[in-house]
Design an enzyme around this catalytic site. Structure first.
Site, mmCIF file in Angstrom:
data_model
loop_
_atom_site.group_PDB
_atom_site.id
_atom_site.type_symbol
_atom_site.label_atom_id
_atom_site.label_comp_id
_atom_site.label_asym_id
_atom_site.label_seq_id
_atom_site.Cartn_x
_atom_site.Cartn_y
_atom_site.Cartn_z
ATOM 1 N N MET A 19 -10.049 -37.744 -114.529
ATOM 2 C CA MET A 19 -11.069 -36.815 -114.002
ATOM 3 C C MET A 19 -10.375 -35.581 -113.436
ATOM 4 O O MET A 19 -9.546 -35.694 -112.510
ATOM 5 C CB MET A 19 -11.913 -37.495 -112.928
ATOM 6 C CG MET A 19 -12.916 -38.498 -113.481
ATOM 7 S SD MET A 19 -13.984 -39.193 -112.214
ATOM 8 C CE MET A 19 -12.882 -40.330 -111.412
ATOM 9 N N CYS A 102 -13.690 -34.354 -124.107
ATOM 10 C CA CYS A 102 -14.169 -33.361 -123.133
ATOM 11 C C CYS A 102 -15.242 -32.471 -123.760
ATOM 12 O O CYS A 102 -15.017 -31.870 -124.815
ATOM 13 C CB CYS A 102 -12.997 -32.515 -122.639
ATOM 14 S SG CYS A 102 -13.551 -31.224 -121.515
ATOM 15 N N LYS A 141 -9.170 -41.381 -125.804
ATOM 16 C CA LYS A 141 -10.457 -41.444 -125.100
ATOM 17 C C LYS A 141 -11.401 -40.484 -125.804
ATOM 18 O O LYS A 141 -11.078 -39.317 -126.020
ATOM 19 C CB LYS A 141 -10.292 -41.044 -123.642
ATOM 20 C CG LYS A 141 -11.624 -41.018 -122.900
ATOM 21 C CD LYS A 141 -11.417 -40.997 -121.404
ATOM 22 C CE LYS A 141 -12.733 -40.983 -120.660
ATOM 23 N NZ LYS A 141 -13.326 -39.644 -120.588
ATOM 24 N N ASN A 204 -16.902 -47.063 -121.367
ATOM 25 C CA ASN A 204 -16.952 -46.069 -120.286
ATOM 26 C C ASN A 204 -18.333 -45.420 -120.250
ATOM 27 O O ASN A 204 -18.969 -45.227 -121.274
ATOM 28 C CB ASN A 204 -15.865 -45.004 -120.516
ATOM 29 C CG ASN A 204 -15.975 -43.824 -119.559
ATOM 30 O OD1 ASN A 204 -16.177 -42.678 -119.985
ATOM 31 N ND2 ASN A 204 -15.858 -44.076 -118.278
ATOM 32 N N ARG A 229 -16.947 -41.787 -112.043
ATOM 33 C CA ARG A 229 -17.629 -41.252 -110.863
ATOM 34 C C ARG A 229 -17.831 -42.244 -109.730
ATOM 35 O O ARG A 229 -17.797 -41.855 -108.558
ATOM 36 C CB ARG A 229 -18.973 -40.632 -111.298
ATOM 37 C CG ARG A 229 -18.779 -39.341 -112.069
ATOM 38 C CD ARG A 229 -20.020 -38.925 -112.800
ATOM 39 N NE ARG A 229 -20.378 -39.864 -113.863
ATOM 40 C CZ ARG A 229 -21.413 -39.720 -114.664
ATOM 41 N NH1 ARG A 229 -22.208 -38.693 -114.522
ATOM 42 N NH2 ARG A 229 -21.651 -40.600 -115.622
HETATM 43 C C1 LIG Z 1 -15.264 -34.481 -112.150
HETATM 44 C C2 LIG Z 1 -15.003 -35.064 -113.512
HETATM 45 C C3 LIG Z 1 -13.883 -34.676 -114.235
HETATM 46 C C4 LIG Z 1 -13.616 -35.233 -115.495
HETATM 47 N N1 LIG Z 1 -12.460 -34.896 -116.133
HETATM 48 C C5 LIG Z 1 -12.118 -35.570 -117.278
HETATM 49 C C6 LIG Z 1 -10.824 -35.398 -117.871
HETATM 50 O O1 LIG Z 1 -9.976 -34.647 -117.378
HETATM 51 N N2 LIG Z 1 -10.552 -36.104 -119.013
HETATM 52 C C7 LIG Z 1 -11.468 -36.960 -119.576
HETATM 53 O O2 LIG Z 1 -11.162 -37.591 -120.601
HETATM 54 N N3 LIG Z 1 -12.680 -37.137 -119.039
HETATM 55 C C8 LIG Z 1 -13.011 -36.487 -117.894
HETATM 56 N N4 LIG Z 1 -14.204 -36.761 -117.300
HETATM 57 C C9 LIG Z 1 -15.090 -37.791 -117.877
HETATM 58 C C10 LIG Z 1 -14.799 -39.166 -117.256
HETATM 59 O O3 LIG Z 1 -13.489 -39.596 -117.567
HETATM 60 C C11 LIG Z 1 -15.807 -40.220 -117.764
HETATM 61 O O4 LIG Z 1 -15.708 -40.295 -119.155
HETATM 62 C C12 LIG Z 1 -17.245 -39.884 -117.390
HETATM 63 O O5 LIG Z 1 -17.341 -39.441 -116.052
HETATM 64 C C13 LIG Z 1 -18.156 -41.097 -117.595
HETATM 65 O O6 LIG Z 1 -17.723 -42.193 -116.816
HETATM 66 P P1 LIG Z 1 -18.426 -42.557 -115.397
HETATM 67 O O7 LIG Z 1 -19.889 -42.712 -115.653
HETATM 68 O O8 LIG Z 1 -17.762 -43.822 -114.973
HETATM 69 O O9 LIG Z 1 -18.163 -41.408 -114.477
HETATM 70 C C14 LIG Z 1 -14.512 -36.174 -116.064
HETATM 71 C C15 LIG Z 1 -15.653 -36.538 -115.337
HETATM 72 C C16 LIG Z 1 -15.908 -36.009 -114.073
HETATM 73 C C17 LIG Z 1 -17.128 -36.458 -113.329
#
Ligand SMILES: Cc1cc2nc3c(=O)[nH]c(=O)nc-3n(C[C@H](O)[C@H](O)[C@H](O)COP(=O)(O)O)c2cc1C
Length: 331
Positions: A19, A102, A141, A204, A229
């Site tokens: 994240m 992303c 991912k 995920n 999150r």
């Molecule tokens: C603040 C934030 C930053 C994120 N940055 C990345 C990142 O750098 N690389 C990535 O693969 N996913 C990124 N994501 C996506 C998360 O890794 C994840 O796939 C997504 O939040 C869904 O999972 P969750 O419901 O458990 O949050 C980001 C998500 C959030 C909320």
């Protein structure tokens, strides 16, 4: 036992999601202490790395105590990605992860992140070349697909596996969905159920209660859960999920003292790592969750998130500890 390459990551591992501006070394260390089995850095630009951009290079830092750790990179240019593999490898991670998920415009418009879901051949070619270029396990991912009409994740995952990808984490949304709607875990289960798949398939998206993690394990049969999150400002989430998976019972939420102690350490580690200004600024996003649920807390939260000097933030924490001593948090 689930393995990423030769790394044993236990039964139904919990992975801290990459994240941006969240999954930094201090936060990863706290999540590791609370039971995260694998942690990932935020995404790092391959173009930034090859230009030696200070911001990108700093993101390569890892603490010994957080291992196994994966460094995540993004990009769509073969030469830059291969050069980045060398740079990343030199900083000693256990895993290299490729971000093919992303959704943000500035990444996607360059064909990187989820943008690559429009060119699966390139996605496979890049993965294959990166796998061949390093001895470290390379994981991917990604998302279900570009949009609802182009979900081919079963085929995509199989092709990635065939070129040597060591594990795949799938966010149950398409690029078109961004973060809207509910994550759909059914296509992820289809990937896992493909009899040709033998690498770990991690689910995920929206694992936000211990029950949801158990559902991912028992109903969807996945190999592990990647958590994003739900962990922000709440590294105890990993411990709570583990406890629930082992016993079927919820454990008590952390006490005020535990929260204050973690918040203090979080801030101190952040300052030690990135300096006073950034350390104070970037730890702010965690405080809401550290102290979620306390009534009449706004005045205190404001002190935490508006003070520019660490001594004021630490003083606010001292005050909170005193004012709310013994406060009983509910689940
Ligand atoms: C603040 C934030 C930053 C994120 N940055 C990345 C990142 O750098 N690389 C990535 O693969 N996913 C990124 N994501 C996506 C998360 O890794 C994840 O796939 C997504 O939040 C869904 O999972 P969750 O419901 O458990 O949050 C980001 C998500 C959030 C909320």
């Amino acid at each position: 036992m689930t393995k990423i390459g030769d790394i044993d990551v236990g039964d139904f591992p919990l992975l801290l999601a990459p994240m941006e501006d969240v999954s930094d070394p201090p936060f990863r260390a706290l999540c590791k202490e609370q039971g995260a089995d694998v942690v990932y850095t935020e995404f790092i630009s391959s173009e930034g790395l090859i230009r030696d951009a200070a911001k990108s290079v700093m993101k390569l830092d890892i603490y010994e105590k957080e291992r196994p750790v994966g460094i995540q990179i993004f990009g769509a240019v073969m030469e830059s990605m291969l050069k980045s593999v060398e740079i990343v490898e030199a900083s000693g991670p256990d895993i290299i992860d490729i971000n093919f998920g992303c959704p943000v415009k500035k990444v996607v418009s360059k064909g990187a992140g989820a943008g690559i879901l429009k060119d699966i051949d390139l996605m496979v070619k890049l993965t294959e070349a990166m796998v061949k270029h390093t001895k470290l396990p390379v994981t991917v991912k990604t998302r279900l697909g570009w949009d609802h009409d182009s979900i081919k994740i079963v085929e995509v995952a199989e092709r990635l596996q065939d070129v040597g990808c060591a594990a795949i984490s799938i966010h149950g949304r398409t690029r078109a969905q961004m973060y809207k709607g509910d994550a759909n875990w059914h296509p992820i289960a289809e990937v896992k159920n493909n009899p040709r798949m033998h690498i770990p398939v991690f689910g995920n998206g929206d694992v936000n209660t211990p029950e949801r993690a158990v559902e991912m394990r028992d109903k969807f049969g996945l190999d592990g859960a990647m958590i994003g999150r739900a962990s922000i400002g709440y590294p105890w989430f990993f411990k709570e999920v583990k406890h629930y998976m082992a016993t079927g019972e919820k454990c008590k939420p952390p006490t005020m003292e535990e929260r204050i102690e973690a918040a203090r350490r979080h801030l101190q580690m952040s300052i030690d790592w990135k300096g006073e200004v950034l350390g104070v600024f970037e730890t702010r996003r965690h405080y809401t969750n550290y102290f979620r649920g306390i009534p009449h807390f706004k005045e205190y939260r404001m002190k935490l998130v508006t003070s520019d000097h660490s001594e004021d933030v630490f003083a606010a924490m001292d005050l909170i500890e005193k004012e709310f001593a013994g406060y009983e948090f509910t689940q």
